[in-house]
Design an enzyme around this catalytic site. Structure first.
Site, mmCIF file in Angstrom:
data_model
loop_
_atom_site.group_PDB
_atom_site.id
_atom_site.type_symbol
_atom_site.label_atom_id
_atom_site.label_comp_id
_atom_site.label_asym_id
_atom_site.label_seq_id
_atom_site.Cartn_x
_atom_site.Cartn_y
_atom_site.Cartn_z
ATOM 1 N N CYS A 1 40.300 32.628 53.349
ATOM 2 C CA CYS A 1 40.396 31.894 54.613
ATOM 3 C C CYS A 1 41.625 30.986 54.635
ATOM 4 C CB CYS A 1 39.180 31.020 54.793
ATOM 5 S SG CYS A 1 37.624 31.883 54.652
ATOM 6 N N GLU B 1 44.280 49.087 44.300
ATOM 7 C CA GLU B 1 44.114 48.029 45.298
ATOM 8 C C GLU B 1 44.893 48.300 46.578
ATOM 9 O OE1 GLU B 1 45.564 44.047 44.383
ATOM 10 O OE2 GLU B 1 47.034 44.879 43.021
ATOM 11 N N ASN C 1 37.150 26.353 54.498
ATOM 12 C CA ASN C 1 37.387 27.332 53.422
ATOM 13 C C ASN C 1 36.431 26.996 52.297
ATOM 14 O OD1 ASN C 1 39.508 28.201 54.926
ATOM 15 N ND2 ASN C 1 41.098 27.667 53.435
ATOM 16 N N GLY C 2 35.846 28.024 51.667
ATOM 17 C CA GLY C 2 34.931 27.777 50.564
ATOM 18 C C GLY C 2 33.511 28.152 50.951
ATOM 19 N N TRP D 1 37.758 34.921 56.133
ATOM 20 C CA TRP D 1 37.451 36.056 55.265
ATOM 21 C C TRP D 1 35.960 35.949 55.005
ATOM 22 C CZ3 TRP D 1 35.691 37.089 50.245
ATOM 23 C CH2 TRP D 1 36.072 38.325 49.703
ATOM 24 N N GLU E 1 47.234 47.242 34.384
ATOM 25 C CA GLU E 1 47.911 46.687 35.554
ATOM 26 C C GLU E 1 48.350 47.805 36.503
ATOM 27 O OE1 GLU E 1 48.040 44.041 36.950
ATOM 28 O OE2 GLU E 1 49.788 44.024 38.245
ATOM 29 N N ARG F 1 47.005 36.011 53.222
ATOM 30 C CA ARG F 1 45.910 35.631 52.328
ATOM 31 C C ARG F 1 44.707 36.554 52.465
ATOM 32 N NH1 ARG F 1 46.084 29.876 50.922
ATOM 33 N NH2 ARG F 1 43.831 29.850 50.897
ATOM 34 N N HIS G 1 36.451 59.890 23.212
ATOM 35 C CA HIS G 1 35.103 59.322 23.132
ATOM 36 C C HIS G 1 34.371 59.412 24.468
ATOM 37 C CE1 HIS G 1 35.863 57.991 19.075
ATOM 38 N NE2 HIS G 1 37.049 57.555 19.481
ATOM 39 N N LYS H 1 47.134 48.176 40.379
ATOM 40 C CA LYS H 1 48.095 48.219 41.495
ATOM 41 C C LYS H 1 47.791 49.404 42.402
ATOM 42 C CE LYS H 1 49.531 45.185 41.702
ATOM 43 N NZ LYS H 1 49.499 43.998 40.899
ATOM 44 N N LYS I 1 44.616 37.147 49.050
ATOM 45 C CA LYS I 1 45.671 36.759 48.109
ATOM 46 C C LYS I 1 45.184 35.686 47.138
ATOM 47 C CE LYS I 1 49.856 36.682 46.461
ATOM 48 N NZ LYS I 1 50.150 37.762 45.498
HETATM 49 C C1 F6R Z 1 46.324 42.010 41.957
HETATM 50 C C2 F6R Z 1 46.226 40.580 42.191
HETATM 51 C C3 F6R Z 1 44.982 39.885 41.751
HETATM 52 C C4 F6R Z 1 45.320 38.506 41.180
HETATM 53 C C5 F6R Z 1 44.026 37.738 40.880
HETATM 54 C C6 F6R Z 1 44.304 36.388 40.263
HETATM 55 O O1 F6R Z 1 47.535 42.504 42.420
HETATM 56 O O2 F6R Z 1 47.090 39.971 42.743
HETATM 57 O O3 F6R Z 1 44.267 40.644 40.820
HETATM 58 O O4 F6R Z 1 46.086 38.663 40.039
HETATM 59 O O5 F6R Z 1 43.294 37.559 42.066
HETATM 60 O O6 F6R Z 1 45.063 35.591 41.119
HETATM 61 P P1 F6R Z 1 45.871 34.354 40.600
HETATM 62 O O7 F6R Z 1 46.923 34.852 39.686
HETATM 63 O O8 F6R Z 1 46.429 33.725 41.839
HETATM 64 O O9 F6R Z 1 44.899 33.461 39.886
#
Ligand code: F6R
Length: 613
Positions: free
Chosen positions: A2, A492, A103-104, A77, A485, A27, A508, A489, A608
């Site tokens: 949010c 997502e 927010n929250g 959100w 990672e 976000r 395994h 990527k 985000k």
């Molecule tokens: C993936 C991504 C998320 C963040 C995770 C932690 O591309 O961006 O997995 O890495 O939400 O976020 P931060 O680093 O802001 O604590």
């Protein structure tokens, strides 16, 4: 997640609120709304719409259709109640005189709702936020002013919240409240702002202060007064934000993600170059005493998502450099796992946003157990940065795309620099070995530029495989961490199912999934294990799978004899190869998502900054 924007001044508020909200779109959100006080009508006008901000903006003529110079706006959100017009914020009290953006999560909202309903208060939404609007109004029944009523409300609500509150009975002020969810105050000429994220107000003011937990602020056209949880006035430090507005704009690129991938060499230069001088690491304002470092029994890295994957790489590298145990935990697990952490543990917290709730909770748990906290953070002044004993900023600049790229790379760089610094203090690594790594560090940005120049080659591979339904990333050691990672990527942003495995685990169980049509991305940058990587590729190929391999230039020809396709990165010190290997995986995910028509910068269901549990 949010987003909140609030404005009180002399300009029309609605266009400004909508513009601010558009800066928060990255976000992640599913609906939007604004509440603006109209002097002429003597009332609040509230407008909300499910879906993208442009729907709301279209309804309001870009804001021109709404009159008034004070208001709050929100992008939601969904947590409590599905995305809908009714559940969008602002939420209003029964009389319509109080509007709240939040927010929250209000954790005890069920109990409060039951209480308010027993008092005859009707509810119009399924949100937890609505209880705040009604509760503030309830506490005004005895004639209390808005500030007193909000103060009383705060004694009753539990959970995490950033609140923006406007009252038709007190239209010359906005109230802001913060607990465990970020909120920033902005100081303008004859106007004041509040925002959950500095990008929302950057084009109007660069003078901001960061609210602390438990604080409440009253914003007027003449300034802002902050109070602590005892309602005693507090003086806030006003900071100047030096982020360029352009850094948070696409600058001709089609997507923020692509722009941010391309910015990585420059971001690396900013994160690394000032910290290497005369062949040694210098960490600015480093205040952890050397005696304390020498007394350390272990290091525990805590993070979520991609930041956790940085920690996974860090475990391999730091243990090699320091010869003390390094554990890596997800923030969401650490907080509930009774971790073995005390005064002899350095807890390294990694977070781009500095606001991830699980990571923050883990930080607090570690502190409660006596550990010192060193955080690696991108957003200056964020909650995690402010609650840490020591902060190392990544200086990646604003990262707008939901999928992290340049923050990941700079986090890796800073974690390695930290390792080299600690190794020097501990004497766990020979000086010439440290110098060798540092020398290579300085050549990384230029090598990364070469990796990015090969983007067309990666686009070609994406065009070959973008329609595969399932992708496996395999690798050993650091390559396994990098595979985690790469897989995240891809899934997502392209919604393609993908999983990462330590190559040795194939036999395994996982190998049963390999059949003609399966795509395996085999990471073979860890050259001491190159032969093992080759055997795994053969195993996959002999079962009909396609293998796209990643290795260094020096071994690319050899790998090409077996793999279906090879992406080569420049050779570098083994500890630094993930800094070069991440970019092709980011680009691969980007091009696959592009070819599948996905909303790359705002993938579905994702936010985000994850400020709820
Ligand atoms: C993936 C991504 C998320 C963040 C995770 C932690 O591309 O961006 O997995 O890495 O939400 O976020 P931060 O680093 O802001 O604590």
């Amino acid at each position: 997640m949010c987003g909140i924007v609030g404005y009180i001044g002399k300009e029309q508020a609605a266009p400004l609120l909508l513009e601010g909200l558009s800066r928060l779109e990255y976000r992640g959100y599913d609906s939007a709304g604004v509440a603006v006080y109209s002097q002429r009508e003597g009332r609040l006008n509230v407008h909300k719409a499910k879906g993208r901000l442009k729907i709301l903006s279209g309804l309001l003529g870009g804001g021109d259709a709404v009159e008034g110079t004070v208001g709050v706006g929100h992008t939601r959100w969904a947590t409590h109640g599905a995305p809908s017009d009714e559940n969008s914020h602002p939420q209003v009290s029964r009389s319509g005189k109080i509007a709240v953006v939040h927010n929250g999560i209000i954790e005890n909202y069920g109990e409060l709702k039951a209480f308010l309903q027993s008092q005859g208060v009707p509810f119009a939404s399924e949100t937890d936020t609505e209880v705040v609007a009604h509760l503030v109004e309830y506490f005004q029944q005895d004639g209390a002013d808005i500030l007193t009523a909000v103060g009383r409300c705060l004694h009753r609500i539990e959970g995490a919240y950033a609140l923006g509150i406007i009252s038709a009975d007190a239209p010359d002020q906005l109230i802001a409240v913060r607990k465990d969810s970020p909120l920033i105050l902005g100081y303008g000429e004859g106007c004041s702002f509040l925002a959950s994220d500095v990008t929302a107000i950057l084009q109007y003011t660069r003078r901001v202060s960061y609210m602390d937990d438990g604080e409440l602020a009253v914003l007027t056209r003449d300034g802002i007064q902050c109070y602590n949880h005892l309602m005693q006035p507090v003086e806030k430090e006003i900071c100047a934000v030096d982020w360029e507005i352009g850094a948070a704009e696409k600058g001709g690129y089609e997507h923020f993600m692509f722009k941010e991938i391309m910015e990585q060499p420059e971001a690396l230069r900013r994160a690394v170059f000032p910290r290497i001088r005369d062949g040694e690491v210098f960490l600015e304002d480093f205040s952890l005493p050397e005696d304390y470092i020498r007394s350390l029994r272990n290091i525990h890295i805590v993070a979520c998502g991609s930041s956790y994957h940085v920690g996974m790489v860090g475990k391999y590298n730091l243990e090699k450099m320091l010869r003390i145990p390094v554990e890596v935990s997800l923030g969401s697990e650490f907080r509930y796992m009774d971790p073995i952490v005390d005064g002899k543990t350095l807890v390294v917290v990694i977070s781009q946003s500095g606001e991830t709730l699980d990571t923050m909770a883990a930080l607090r748990e570690a502190r409660r157990r006596g550990a010192k906290i060193l955080s690696i953070v991108n957003v200056v002044g964020s909650s995690i940065a402010r609650e840490s004993d020591q902060v190392l900023y990544t200086w990646a600049g604003p990262e707008i795309a939901v999928a992290t790229t340049k923050a990941y790379t700079t986090q890796l760089a800073v974690l390695n620099l930290l390792g080299l610094y600690l190794a020097k203090v501990l004497g766990s690594m020979a000086a010439e070995d440290r110098r060798e790594v540092l020398k290579d560090f300085l050549s990384l940005p230029e090598k990364l530029e070469r990796v990015l120049e090969n983007k067309d080659g990666i686009q070609y591979f994406a065009s070959q495989y973008f329609n595969r339904d399932s992708v496996f990333y395999i690798g050993r050691n650091i390559d396994y961490a990098l595979g985690l990672e790469g897989s995240l990527k891809l899934k997502e942003i392209s919604y393609v199912h993908s999983e990462a495995y330590a190559s040795g685990e194939l036999k395994h169980g996982t190998i049963s999934l390999i059949e003609p049509g399966a795509l395996v991305i085999a990471l073979g940058t860890c050259l001491r294990l190159f032969d093992k990587a080759m055997s795994n590729i053969v195993e996959v190929k002999s079962r009909g799978g396609d293998v796209l391999a990643l290795t260094t230039e020096s071994r690319a020809d050899e790998m090409a004899k077996t793999a279906s396709g090879v992406i080569a990165i420049p050779d570098a010190h083994p500890m630094l190869l993930p800094l070069l290997g991440a970019a092709p995986l980011q680009l691969y995910a980007y091009y696959v998502a592009l070819m599948r028509g996905c909303d790359i910068d705002k993938p579905r269901n994702l936010a985000k900054s994850v400020t709820v549990e």
